[in-house]
Scaffold this active site. Structure first.
Site, PDB file in Angstrom:
ATOM      1  N   THR A 164      10.644  23.494 -25.104  1.00 32.85           N
ATOM      2  CA  THR A 164      10.249  23.422 -23.605  1.00 32.85           C
ATOM      3  C   THR A 164       9.986  21.994 -23.103  1.00 32.85           C
ATOM      4  O   THR A 164      10.510  21.510 -22.098  1.00 32.85           O
ATOM      5  CB  THR A 164       9.190  24.191 -23.139  1.00 32.85           C
ATOM      6  OG1 THR A 164       9.539  25.640 -23.932  1.00 32.85           O
ATOM      7  CG2 THR A 164       8.743  24.201 -21.836  1.00 32.85           C
ATOM      8  N   ILE A 222      -1.539   0.961  -5.164  1.00 31.03           N
ATOM      9  CA  ILE A 222      -1.538  -0.128  -4.301  1.00 31.03           C
ATOM     10  C   ILE A 222      -1.127  -1.470  -5.229  1.00 31.03           C
ATOM     11  O   ILE A 222      -1.883  -1.499  -6.439  1.00 31.03           O
ATOM     12  CB  ILE A 222      -2.855  -0.398  -3.467  1.00 31.03           C
ATOM     13  CG1 ILE A 222      -3.091   0.548  -2.308  1.00 31.03           C
ATOM     14  CG2 ILE A 222      -2.899  -2.120  -2.905  1.00 31.03           C
ATOM     15  CD1 ILE A 222      -4.237   1.561  -2.681  1.00 31.03           C
ATOM     16  N   VAL A 230       0.913  -1.225   0.075  1.00 33.46           N
ATOM     17  CA  VAL A 230      -0.063  -0.173  -0.015  1.00 33.46           C
ATOM     18  C   VAL A 230       0.819   1.231   0.139  1.00 33.46           C
ATOM     19  O   VAL A 230       1.484   1.591   0.956  1.00 33.46           O
ATOM     20  CB  VAL A 230      -0.990  -0.057   1.347  1.00 33.46           C
ATOM     21  CG1 VAL A 230      -1.889   1.248   1.149  1.00 33.46           C
ATOM     22  CG2 VAL A 230      -1.768  -1.486   1.427  1.00 33.46           C
ATOM     23  N   ASP A 256       7.411  -1.252   3.756  1.00 33.14           N
ATOM     24  CA  ASP A 256       7.817  -1.210   2.527  1.00 33.14           C
ATOM     25  C   ASP A 256       9.311  -1.313   2.087  1.00 33.14           C
ATOM     26  O   ASP A 256       9.811  -2.351   1.232  1.00 33.14           O
ATOM     27  CB  ASP A 256       7.152  -0.200   1.464  1.00 33.14           C
ATOM     28  CG  ASP A 256       7.881   1.172   1.967  1.00 33.14           C
ATOM     29  OD1 ASP A 256       8.245   1.280   3.155  1.00 33.14           O
ATOM     30  OD2 ASP A 256       8.019   2.168   1.130  1.00 33.14           O
ATOM     31  N   ASN A 302       1.635   5.413  -1.485  1.00 27.99           N
ATOM     32  CA  ASN A 302       0.989   6.934  -1.332  1.00 27.99           C
ATOM     33  C   ASN A 302       0.247   7.285  -2.811  1.00 27.99           C
ATOM     34  O   ASN A 302      -0.899   7.908  -2.641  1.00 27.99           O
ATOM     35  CB  ASN A 302       1.991   7.870  -1.168  1.00 27.99           C
ATOM     36  CG  ASN A 302       2.255   7.913   0.232  1.00 27.99           C
ATOM     37  OD1 ASN A 302       1.783   8.199   1.197  1.00 27.99           O
ATOM     38  ND2 ASN A 302       3.848   7.659   0.414  1.00 27.99           N
ATOM     39  N   THR A 303       0.777   6.509  -3.857  1.00 30.88           N
ATOM     40  CA  THR A 303       0.307   6.727  -5.267  1.00 30.88           C
ATOM     41  C   THR A 303      -0.629   5.363  -5.577  1.00 30.88           C
ATOM     42  O   THR A 303      -1.824   5.728  -6.228  1.00 30.88           O
ATOM     43  CB  THR A 303       1.352   7.058  -6.107  1.00 30.88           C
ATOM     44  OG1 THR A 303       1.921   8.124  -5.551  1.00 30.88           O
ATOM     45  CG2 THR A 303       0.645   7.156  -7.496  1.00 30.88           C
ATOM     46  N   THR A 358       6.692   7.396  -5.264  1.00 32.98           N
ATOM     47  CA  THR A 358       6.310   8.646  -5.004  1.00 32.98           C
ATOM     48  C   THR A 358       7.616   9.635  -4.638  1.00 32.98           C
ATOM     49  O   THR A 358       7.591  10.647  -5.307  1.00 32.98           O
ATOM     50  CB  THR A 358       5.253   8.969  -3.969  1.00 32.98           C
ATOM     51  OG1 THR A 358       4.204   8.075  -4.393  1.00 32.98           O
ATOM     52  CG2 THR A 358       4.994  10.300  -3.817  1.00 32.98           C
TER      53      THR A 358
END
Length: 281
Positions: free
Chosen positions: A209, A12, A7, A134, A9-10, A157
């Protein structure tokens, strides 16, 4: 079959893994001896399916249970084939949510990587309790490759780099801004820079750019990894096996100058091994 859930932050990550008694982890039993094998270590063959879902702390256990069940059904996997589960989480509000989701889905009590769980990992940092589940699971997966010392680069992340020394101990590391985080920060902090795909341009000296942003983020991240590896190896006093993992690893590691082994499911291997150490009979 067991479920291994990471699990983040961004996202699972959910892995379907054959029970270790039936299909032991190859890399846990083989010693890497040749240089070629060192750069291309054996890969565990126990992972059968992997899928990812987006992290949303507002979702309930019921919603996640349904979502995982739908994905299992899509792969032709029956939920009554699940005999166990193991979870690592860096999102505290979702830890209990997924614990309940697994109970509802499969009727099993998941193992949560944390205090009281046997991992076999010797953690030599100032406060071992600060090390996330993790990183513990990823380190266990790295040690199983039997080629130490090892430097692990986890592209999530945040980009996390850490070192396993010759004795198999976790001795520390560094945390860098993640590739997507850097890209999003550029877009959010400026009025004229657009959001662009996370991919490398054709050359580092770019002429527009969008390619300039790609060059700075991707090649800049690769150069940072190369520089940190050099620093790590200087402090270790020897070369180390460098392993890249995580959802964004493929975008960056190919552009590093160091030899890097890519293992997209390193944490799942580690979770599988931790499950075996703590399996409830």
């Amino acid at each position: 079959m067991i479920l291994a859930l990471d699990v983040g932050n961004t996202n699972i990550t959910v892995g379907c893994i054959t029970d270790g008694d039936a299909a032991p982890c190859v890399c846990a039993d083989e010693v890497i001896e040749t240089e070629q094998a060192r750069l291309n270590p054996p890969v565990c063959s126990d992972i059968t399916h992997v899928f990812r879902i987006s992290t949303n702390i507002a979702r309930t256990a019921d919603e996640y249970a349904i979502q995982i069940n739908n994905m299992l059904q899509f792969q032709g996997i029956k939920r009554n084939s699940i005999v166990g589960a193991v979870i690592s989480s860096v999102v505290p509000p979702l830890t209990s949510t997924f614990k309940n989701a697994v109970r509802q889905l499969a009727g099993v009590e998941p193992i949560i990587v944390g205090a009281g769980v046997k991992t076999g990992l010797n953690i030599l940092i100032d406060d071992p309790a600060q090390l996330g589940g993790d990183m513990v699971a990823t380190a266990v997966g790295a040690i199983a490759k039997k080629s130490l010392p090892a430097i692990v680069v986890d592209f999530g992340t945040a980009t996390k780099m850490f070192v396993i020394n010759q004795n198999g101990s976790f001795i520390g590391g560094a945390i860098l801004p993640g590739v997507a985080l850097s890209m999003n920060a550029l877009a959010a902090g400026t009025s004229q820079l657009p959001r662009i795909p996370i991919e490398a341009p054709l050359k580092s000296i770019s002429t527009n750019t969008i390619d300039c942003i790609k060059s700075g983020v991707i090649f800049g991240a690769a150069s940072a990894i190369d520089g940190m590896v050099e620093r790590y190896e200087a402090e270790l006093g020897q070369q180390a096996l460098v392993i890249a993992t995580g959802g964004l690893a493929e975008s960056v590691y190919k552009h590093c100058k160091h030899e890097i082994v890519y293992d997209p499911h390193l944490i799942l291997h580690g979770l599988s091994l931790i499950y075996e150490k703590n399996k409830r009979k």
